[in-house]
Every structure is written in C-alpha cells, then in structure tokens.
Scaffold this motif. Sequence first.
Motif, PDB file in Angstrom:
ATOM      1  N   SER A  32       0.827  -1.201   0.000  1.00 25.75           N
ATOM      2  CA  SER A  32       0.000   0.000   0.000  1.00 25.75           C
ATOM      3  C   SER A  32       0.865   1.256   0.000  1.00 25.75           C
ATOM      4  O   SER A  32       0.447   2.306  -0.487  1.00 25.75           O
ATOM      5  CB  SER A  32      -0.950   0.000   1.202  1.00 25.75           C
ATOM      6  OG  SER A  32      -0.230   0.141   2.416  1.00 25.75           O
ATOM      7  N   ILE A  33       2.081   1.154   0.569  1.00 25.27           N
ATOM      8  CA  ILE A  33       3.002   2.293   0.504  1.00 25.27           C
ATOM      9  C   ILE A  33       3.499   2.464  -0.929  1.00 25.27           C
ATOM     10  O   ILE A  33       3.542   3.562  -1.468  1.00 25.27           O
ATOM     11  CB  ILE A  33       4.222   2.087   1.430  1.00 25.27           C
ATOM     12  CG1 ILE A  33       3.788   1.991   2.882  1.00 25.27           C
ATOM     13  CG2 ILE A  33       5.211   3.240   1.267  1.00 25.27           C
ATOM     14  CD1 ILE A  33       4.945   1.773   3.830  1.00 25.27           C
ATOM     15  N   GLY A  34       3.869   1.342  -1.551  1.00 21.57           N
ATOM     16  CA  GLY A  34       4.449   1.413  -2.887  1.00 21.57           C
ATOM     17  C   GLY A  34       3.468   1.791  -3.974  1.00 21.57           C
ATOM     18  O   GLY A  34       3.878   2.313  -5.020  1.00 21.57           O
ATOM     19  N   THR A  53      -4.222   6.076   1.545  1.00 20.42           N
ATOM     20  CA  THR A  53      -5.044   6.586   2.644  1.00 20.42           C
ATOM     21  C   THR A  53      -6.522   6.494   2.303  1.00 20.42           C
ATOM     22  O   THR A  53      -7.349   6.135   3.161  1.00 20.42           O
ATOM     23  CB  THR A  53      -4.651   8.042   2.960  1.00 20.42           C
ATOM     24  OG1 THR A  53      -3.260   8.076   3.304  1.00 20.42           O
ATOM     25  CG2 THR A  53      -5.468   8.588   4.117  1.00 20.42           C
ATOM     26  N   VAL A  54      -6.880   6.796   1.047  1.00 22.99           N
ATOM     27  CA  VAL A  54      -8.273   6.666   0.620  1.00 22.99           C
ATOM     28  C   VAL A  54      -8.716   5.213   0.719  1.00 22.99           C
ATOM     29  O   VAL A  54      -9.848   4.911   1.129  1.00 22.99           O
ATOM     30  CB  VAL A  54      -8.445   7.200  -0.816  1.00 22.99           C
ATOM     31  CG1 VAL A  54      -9.826   6.853  -1.371  1.00 22.99           C
ATOM     32  CG2 VAL A  54      -8.236   8.714  -0.840  1.00 22.99           C
ATOM     33  N   LEU A 123       2.232  11.039   1.867  1.00 25.27           N
ATOM     34  CA  LEU A 123       3.184   9.954   2.110  1.00 25.27           C
ATOM     35  C   LEU A 123       3.339   9.686   3.606  1.00 25.27           C
ATOM     36  O   LEU A 123       3.457   8.522   4.024  1.00 25.27           O
ATOM     37  CB  LEU A 123       4.529  10.303   1.484  1.00 25.27           C
ATOM     38  CG  LEU A 123       5.561   9.176   1.412  1.00 25.27           C
ATOM     39  CD1 LEU A 123       5.043   8.030   0.555  1.00 25.27           C
ATOM     40  CD2 LEU A 123       6.880   9.696   0.852  1.00 25.27           C
ATOM     41  N   VAL A 124       3.327  10.738   4.414  1.00 26.16           N
ATOM     42  CA  VAL A 124       3.389  10.563   5.866  1.00 26.16           C
ATOM     43  C   VAL A 124       2.181   9.772   6.359  1.00 26.16           C
ATOM     44  O   VAL A 124       2.311   8.837   7.168  1.00 26.16           O
ATOM     45  CB  VAL A 124       3.463  11.940   6.570  1.00 26.16           C
ATOM     46  CG1 VAL A 124       3.122  11.808   8.057  1.00 26.16           C
ATOM     47  CG2 VAL A 124       4.849  12.537   6.413  1.00 26.16           C
ATOM     48  N   LEU A 125       0.989  10.117   5.878  1.00 23.21           N
ATOM     49  CA  LEU A 125      -0.222   9.419   6.326  1.00 23.21           C
ATOM     50  C   LEU A 125      -0.202   7.950   5.893  1.00 23.21           C
ATOM     51  O   LEU A 125      -0.572   7.062   6.674  1.00 23.21           O
ATOM     52  CB  LEU A 125      -1.462  10.117   5.771  1.00 23.21           C
ATOM     53  CG  LEU A 125      -1.742  11.525   6.303  1.00 23.21           C
ATOM     54  CD1 LEU A 125      -2.980  12.110   5.636  1.00 23.21           C
ATOM     55  CD2 LEU A 125      -1.912  11.512   7.819  1.00 23.21           C
ATOM     56  N   GLY A 128       2.673   6.235   7.905  1.00 20.25           N
ATOM     57  CA  GLY A 128       2.270   6.133   9.302  1.00 20.25           C
ATOM     58  C   GLY A 128       1.179   5.101   9.498  1.00 20.25           C
ATOM     59  O   GLY A 128       1.147   4.403  10.514  1.00 20.25           O
ATOM     60  N   GLY A 129       0.277   4.985   8.520  1.00 19.30           N
ATOM     61  CA  GLY A 129      -0.744   3.938   8.601  1.00 19.30           C
ATOM     62  C   GLY A 129      -0.124   2.554   8.604  1.00 19.30           C
ATOM     63  O   GLY A 129      -0.524   1.672   9.369  1.00 19.30           O
ATOM     64  N   VAL A 130       0.887   2.359   7.768  1.00 20.57           N
ATOM     65  CA  VAL A 130       1.597   1.074   7.761  1.00 20.57           C
ATOM     66  C   VAL A 130       2.367   0.893   9.067  1.00 20.57           C
ATOM     67  O   VAL A 130       2.486  -0.216   9.585  1.00 20.57           O
ATOM     68  CB  VAL A 130       2.518   0.979   6.536  1.00 20.57           C
ATOM     69  CG1 VAL A 130       3.406  -0.245   6.618  1.00 20.57           C
ATOM     70  CG2 VAL A 130       1.674   0.921   5.271  1.00 20.57           C
TER      71      VAL A 130
END
Length: 409
Positions: A32-34, A53-54, A123-125, A128-130
Amino acid sequence: MSTSTAPSSDRPPIYRDPKRHAWLLSLLVPLSIGAGPLMWTAHPSHWVLWVPTVFVYLVAPLLDLLLGTDSSNPPEPAVPALEADPYYRWVTYALVPLLWLGFIFAAWFSQQPGLSTADRVALVLATGGVGGFCINLGHELGHKRTTLERWLAKLILAPTFYGHFTIEHNRGHHRDVATPEDPASSRMGESIWRFVWREMPGAWRRAWALERARTRADGQAVWSLHNEILQPMLVGLALWAALVLWLGPQVLLFLLPTALWANFQLTSANYVEHYGLLRQKTPQGRYEPCQPRHSWNSNHLFSNWATFHLQRHSDHHAHPLRRYQSLRHFDEAPQLPCGYFGLFPVAYLPPLWFALMDRRLVESVGRDPDRINFDPRRRTRLMARHGLAQPAPASPHSSASDLPARSTP
C-alpha cells in the motif's frame, strides 16, 4: 467453516480453517506504501499519493460492508492443532521484513525531487498507517512466549520508536483494562483528542515503572541492555541514524511525523476497543476478572483479515495467549457497528462519535451506570442525557456484603 468426520468415532473432527489463505492479505500491507509512489512515477499527479489513505479509510470500510461479518468459531477440540500449525506463524514472521522494507522505501521516496508539501503529507499518512500495522503485528507477536517471536515484536516496533508497547500492554493494560486506572482505556464522554494526552504519556510512564520494577527484582541495572524498552529503542536509533547518513538530516522531517501518526493509530485502536466499558469491583475491593463484555468486538471480515483478528478483542483480553487464528466471537461481547477502518475517522470527529457510540454503550451494559467508565467531568450530564438513575447511596450501617450480588454473563 467446514469439518469432516474421521472414520473412527474416537478421533476428533478434522477442522479446515476457511480463512486460512485470507491471512496472506496481511502481506499486501507494505504494497500500500508502494502503490502511490509507483503511480506517481508513471504519472506525477498529486492525487495518486493519496490512494493508500483513501483505500484505508474509504474502500476498506466499503469492503467490510460488502463482505459482511463472520461470527463462526473454530471448534475447541481443533484449537491445539490450529495453534500448532506453523503456517500461521510464518505469515507473521514474513511480514516483519516486508514492513521494514516498506518503511525504508517510503523514507527514500520522501526525499525525491518534485514532491509538493501535499505529496509529502500524503506519504506521511500512508507510511504512518503502515507503521500502525507494525504495532499491530508487534501486539500479536509480543504476546507469545517464544524468544523468536518476542524479539520479532521488538524489531517491528523499533521503526516508529514504540518499543515500550509490549511492556506496557502485556503487563499494564491487560491488568488494568476497563478501569479508571488504565490510561489506555477511554471513558464515556472523553474525546480522542483528550484521550491521547492521557494515553500516550501514561503508557510511557507505566512501561518504565514496570520495567524498572522487573529489572530491580531480577538484580539487573535498569540502564543496561537487559532493559526491554532500551533494546528496541537502540534498534530504532540505529535505523534512523542509517537513514540520516544515507538520505541526509532532512529525512527527519519525514520520519518524525510518520512515527507520530503511526503511534496515533494505536491510540485510535485503544480508544475504540474499550470505550466506556467498566469492570466492577468485588466486595474485597478488587476488580473482577476481565470478561468478553469488557471489550468492544467486531466480526467484519476484511478488517479482521488485515489486522490478525485484532477486532475479536473480547476473546483476546479474556485469553491473551490465544493466537490470532483461534480467537472467538462471544454473543455477550458488545458489538461495534463496523470495523476499525471505518470507525477511526468517526472517532476523529467527537460529536459524530458520541452520537454513534454513546447510546450503543448504554444499551450494551443494560443501562447500568455502574458498568460505565465515565469521564468524571461529564458523568452527571451524560447520565441525565441518557436517563440513567443515580445509584442509591449506601446506608452508613450497610456493608458490601449486604448488597445483592450482581449476576454476570
């Protein structure tokens, strides 16, 4: 759930976990980050970095709604074999390096030219979620007794500097949960924005008090490598120092808010999991043992797959050593209206949260104010709003043994 009966009546039924392969979904979390950076590389639009994030806050709740809930439980005779199956452990083991790689990749990408401030916030959100998933994995591994799993828990908590969590959670939160003494149990009428100022520093202080007491009892120096808070802290420092040497000190402008948002995901989970629920004291002045009714539960399929059954929180607190694949639904446990992914953004809007949860809380405890953990500042107002009767004052000549016993489910 499917079972097949063995030819011999002396043998227990063979249980096949219908969710067995679904647990592999957790390995997709780092992707999900990538997803955002890969789309940004192909088509540098500001919106693409918001996709992870969405997905978490909009698509995942919709998937929960579409897939529904599953309240089935594994049969108890099958649980020993289910817990001994190495497949479930290897899923959690494999996620540790994947989450580390995802965190490092996001730190690298955050320093690429062409990113706007909004891009970096997205990108922070996402990262940070991960990081919140890192803490969730640390929660699952940190409850286990094997040396390997306990060390993996420390490693996965290190990137966001939340290594004190295992100490605080296992020895503090599980002892004090659903009581006014627990900084990690939210109170009715307490917004998440008030709760975080009680929970984060309270957890830190309690972890250090517990570890200081343990090291002294074991004859060890608290400021030494025997300290299980310092161990993951040193790993985190080594990781961040390496990232600074590689990417430059400006990477700290990404790492610091990312760690804060990751750790706030734990605050969000703690806020939801025990909101307003209260264990009662026995006539001897001790709190009753934690029961399934002292944690909010959710059986929504997608979010449970993604969080290793964290939302079957009632069974986890009643039986903390059970592995994620064996956690059960209890009919007496209070039920959340949706999974965590849908509830977190609601919690961030206190009026909406109170409108959704306060009446549900009151009904879940049978309208008994003695079973509600109130914010002391709002107790009288909340009781009046929900039509709850003040308990009659005890006679000066009565004792706790004169009061009628309260039945428990």
